[in-house]
Design a protein around this motif. Structure first.
Motif, mmCIF file in Angstrom:
data_model
loop_
_atom_site.group_PDB
_atom_site.id
_atom_site.type_symbol
_atom_site.label_atom_id
_atom_site.label_comp_id
_atom_site.label_asym_id
_atom_site.label_seq_id
_atom_site.Cartn_x
_atom_site.Cartn_y
_atom_site.Cartn_z
ATOM 1 N N LYS A 79 0.825 -1.208 0.000
ATOM 2 C CA LYS A 79 0.000 0.000 0.000
ATOM 3 C C LYS A 79 0.863 1.263 0.000
ATOM 4 O O LYS A 79 0.587 2.211 -0.722
ATOM 5 C CB LYS A 79 -0.930 -0.020 1.203
ATOM 6 N N ARG A 80 1.937 1.269 0.791
ATOM 7 C CA ARG A 80 2.824 2.427 0.843
ATOM 8 C C ARG A 80 3.579 2.604 -0.474
ATOM 9 O O ARG A 80 3.732 3.713 -0.983
ATOM 10 C CB ARG A 80 3.795 2.305 2.004
ATOM 11 N N SER A 81 4.044 1.496 -1.042
ATOM 12 C CA SER A 81 4.749 1.555 -2.311
ATOM 13 C C SER A 81 3.817 2.028 -3.424
ATOM 14 O O SER A 81 4.213 2.834 -4.280
ATOM 15 C CB SER A 81 5.327 0.186 -2.651
ATOM 16 N N ASN A 82 2.606 1.551 -3.424
ATOM 17 C CA ASN A 82 1.629 1.956 -4.427
ATOM 18 C C ASN A 82 1.291 3.447 -4.296
ATOM 19 O O ASN A 82 1.164 4.151 -5.298
ATOM 20 C CB ASN A 82 0.370 1.103 -4.304
ATOM 21 N N ALA A 83 1.159 3.930 -3.063
ATOM 22 C CA ALA A 83 0.883 5.361 -2.854
ATOM 23 C C ALA A 83 2.045 6.224 -3.338
ATOM 24 O O ALA A 83 1.837 7.296 -3.920
ATOM 25 C CB ALA A 83 0.608 5.626 -1.380
ATOM 26 N N TYR A 84 3.275 5.766 -3.112
ATOM 27 C CA TYR A 84 4.445 6.513 -3.561
ATOM 28 C C TYR A 84 4.494 6.557 -5.091
ATOM 29 O O TYR A 84 4.786 7.604 -5.681
ATOM 30 C CB TYR A 84 5.722 5.889 -2.990
ATOM 31 N N CYS A 85 4.189 5.442 -5.743
ATOM 32 C CA CYS A 85 4.146 5.409 -7.213
ATOM 33 C C CYS A 85 3.077 6.355 -7.739
ATOM 34 O O CYS A 85 3.290 7.065 -8.730
ATOM 35 C CB CYS A 85 3.869 3.997 -7.707
ATOM 36 N N LYS A 86 1.924 6.370 -7.079
ATOM 37 C CA LYS A 86 0.839 7.244 -7.509
ATOM 38 C C LYS A 86 1.249 8.712 -7.360
ATOM 39 O O LYS A 86 0.978 9.537 -8.236
ATOM 40 C CB LYS A 86 -0.411 6.960 -6.678
ATOM 41 N N MET A 87 1.941 9.036 -6.257
ATOM 42 C CA MET A 87 2.394 10.408 -6.050
ATOM 43 C C MET A 87 3.387 10.815 -7.137
ATOM 44 O O MET A 87 3.291 11.906 -7.706
ATOM 45 C CB MET A 87 3.041 10.560 -4.681
ATOM 46 N N LEU A 88 4.334 9.937 -7.452
ATOM 47 C CA LEU A 88 5.318 10.258 -8.484
ATOM 48 C C LEU A 88 4.669 10.375 -9.859
ATOM 49 O O LEU A 88 5.083 11.196 -10.682
ATOM 50 C CB LEU A 88 6.422 9.201 -8.505
ATOM 51 N N LYS A 89 3.645 9.577 -10.107
ATOM 52 C CA LYS A 89 2.939 9.671 -11.386
ATOM 53 C C LYS A 89 2.211 11.006 -11.482
ATOM 54 O O LYS A 89 2.225 11.653 -12.531
ATOM 55 C CB LYS A 89 1.961 8.510 -11.526
ATOM 56 N N PHE A 90 1.610 11.452 -10.386
ATOM 57 C CA PHE A 90 0.934 12.745 -10.390
ATOM 58 C C PHE A 90 1.940 13.883 -10.578
ATOM 59 O O PHE A 90 1.612 14.910 -11.173
ATOM 60 C CB PHE A 90 0.144 12.967 -9.111
ATOM 61 N N LEU A 91 3.161 13.720 -10.061
ATOM 62 C CA LEU A 91 4.186 14.752 -10.254
ATOM 63 C C LEU A 91 4.527 14.914 -11.727
ATOM 64 O O LEU A 91 4.814 16.016 -12.190
ATOM 65 C CB LEU A 91 5.459 14.399 -9.489
ATOM 66 N N SER A 92 4.526 13.822 -12.465
ATOM 67 C CA SER A 92 4.927 13.912 -13.867
ATOM 68 C C SER A 92 3.826 14.476 -14.762
ATOM 69 O O SER A 92 4.115 15.037 -15.801
ATOM 70 C CB SER A 92 5.377 12.546 -14.377
ATOM 71 N N VAL A 93 2.552 14.331 -14.369
ATOM 72 C CA VAL A 93 1.475 14.795 -15.236
ATOM 73 C C VAL A 93 0.672 15.954 -14.649
ATOM 74 O O VAL A 93 -0.132 16.547 -15.355
ATOM 75 C CB VAL A 93 0.497 13.638 -15.574
ATOM 76 N N GLY A 94 0.880 16.295 -13.389
ATOM 77 C CA GLY A 94 0.069 17.313 -12.733
ATOM 78 C C GLY A 94 0.481 18.734 -13.083
ATOM 79 O O GLY A 94 1.537 18.986 -13.649
ATOM 80 N N ILE A 95 -0.375 19.668 -12.704
ATOM 81 C CA ILE A 95 -0.124 21.087 -12.937
ATOM 82 C C ILE A 95 0.822 21.599 -11.851
ATOM 83 O O ILE A 95 0.610 21.364 -10.663
ATOM 84 C CB ILE A 95 -1.446 21.882 -12.911
ATOM 85 N N LYS A 96 1.848 22.298 -12.277
ATOM 86 C CA LYS A 96 2.852 22.798 -11.343
ATOM 87 C C LYS A 96 2.662 24.297 -11.136
ATOM 88 O O LYS A 96 2.187 25.001 -12.005
ATOM 89 C CB LYS A 96 4.230 22.486 -11.878
ATOM 90 N N GLU A 97 3.035 24.756 -9.949
ATOM 91 C CA GLU A 97 2.866 26.157 -9.581
ATOM 92 C C GLU A 97 4.201 26.682 -9.079
ATOM 93 O O GLU A 97 4.894 26.013 -8.303
ATOM 94 C CB GLU A 97 1.813 26.235 -8.477
ATOM 95 N N CYS A 98 4.567 27.879 -9.487
ATOM 96 C CA CYS A 98 5.816 28.505 -9.055
ATOM 97 C C CYS A 98 5.504 29.598 -8.034
ATOM 98 O O CYS A 98 4.610 30.413 -8.244
ATOM 99 C CB CYS A 98 6.548 29.089 -10.251
ATOM 100 N N THR A 99 6.224 29.576 -6.913
ATOM 101 C CA THR A 99 6.006 30.534 -5.837
ATOM 102 C C THR A 99 7.353 30.956 -5.264
ATOM 103 O O THR A 99 8.276 30.156 -5.193
ATOM 104 C CB THR A 99 5.174 29.897 -4.701
ATOM 105 N N THR A 100 7.440 32.211 -4.833
ATOM 106 C CA THR A 100 8.599 32.688 -4.096
ATOM 107 C C THR A 100 8.104 33.209 -2.758
ATOM 108 O O THR A 100 7.236 34.082 -2.707
ATOM 109 C CB THR A 100 9.316 33.814 -4.864
ATOM 110 N N ALA A 101 8.638 32.643 -1.675
ATOM 111 C CA ALA A 101 8.182 33.012 -0.335
ATOM 112 C C ALA A 101 9.314 32.809 0.668
ATOM 113 O O ALA A 101 10.190 31.970 0.449
ATOM 114 C CB ALA A 101 6.968 32.172 0.057
ATOM 115 N N PRO A 102 9.268 33.545 1.787
ATOM 116 C CA PRO A 102 10.280 33.339 2.822
ATOM 117 C C PRO A 102 9.952 32.097 3.660
ATOM 118 O O PRO A 102 8.799 31.827 3.968
ATOM 119 C CB PRO A 102 10.205 34.615 3.667
ATOM 120 N N PHE A 103 11.001 31.359 4.001
ATOM 121 C CA PHE A 103 10.854 30.153 4.815
ATOM 122 C C PHE A 103 10.541 30.552 6.253
ATOM 123 O O PHE A 103 11.204 31.408 6.827
ATOM 124 C CB PHE A 103 12.144 29.331 4.742
#
Length: 171
Positions: A79-103
């Motif tokens: 289940k954990r491995s499958n969730a990690y694969c799903k997260m990485l798949k979403f990273l490759s096809v998902g919409i990305k947002e650029c932000t500049t902010a102080p930590f």
């Protein structure tokens, strides 16, 4: 910019998931073969043979061991491995947002969509209320936490509040 993920990460995660699934299928095949052998041997016994109780007991023990293996293995490891694969798949096809902010700081670990993540907070100005708010950005727990310093500005690319790339800027 420093990238946290590469195509190799996705490939390695899918290979790990495939290995875990192969182990489960192999154990299931061994269990099924053992059960077929036990059923055939039970059917071949004469009527009211005392050895039938032993075959039933062995099949119950084998079934209990299989269940004790399969629920934790599939419920935790796969289940954990499958969730990690799903997260990485979403990273490759998902919409990305650029932000500049102080930590602003680091919060405790949390689990997001089945993946352990570190929580980094950034100060973001809210235009509607004219106040500063804290935005939580999730950093993958499998990766090293970036060398963010409090008060320093960071340019980051996120996908669904998950940090994909970052660049440390000045004050």
């Amino acid at each position: 910019m420093t990238r946290l993920y590469s195509d190799k990460d996705l490939w390695e995660a899918f290979k790990q998931r495939r290995r875990l699934l192969s182990v489960f299928i192999a154990v299931t095949a061994v269990y099924a073969a053992a059960m077929v052998a036990l059923i055939v041997s039970y059917i071949m016994l004469p009527y009211k043979d005392p050895n039938g109780a032993w075959i039933v007991a062995v099949s119950c023990v084998i079934t209990a061991l299989y269940l004790m293996f399969s629920f934790p293995f599939m419920g935790i490891c796969f289940k954990r491995s499958n969730a990690y694969c799903k997260m990485l798949k979403f990273l490759s096809v998902g919409i990305k947002e650029c932000t500049t902010a102080p930590f602003a700081g680091i919060e405790d670990w949390t689990t997001r969509d089945g993946v352990d993540v570190n929580v980094a907070t950034f100060s973001v100005h809210n235009i509607k209320r004219d106040e500063d708010m804290l935005r939580q950005i999730y950093v993958d727990g499998e990766k090293d936490f970036p060398a963010f310093e409090e008060g320093k500005r960071v340019c980051m690319i996120t996908q669904g509040n998950l940090l994909v790339e970052y660049e440390l800027l000045g004050e």
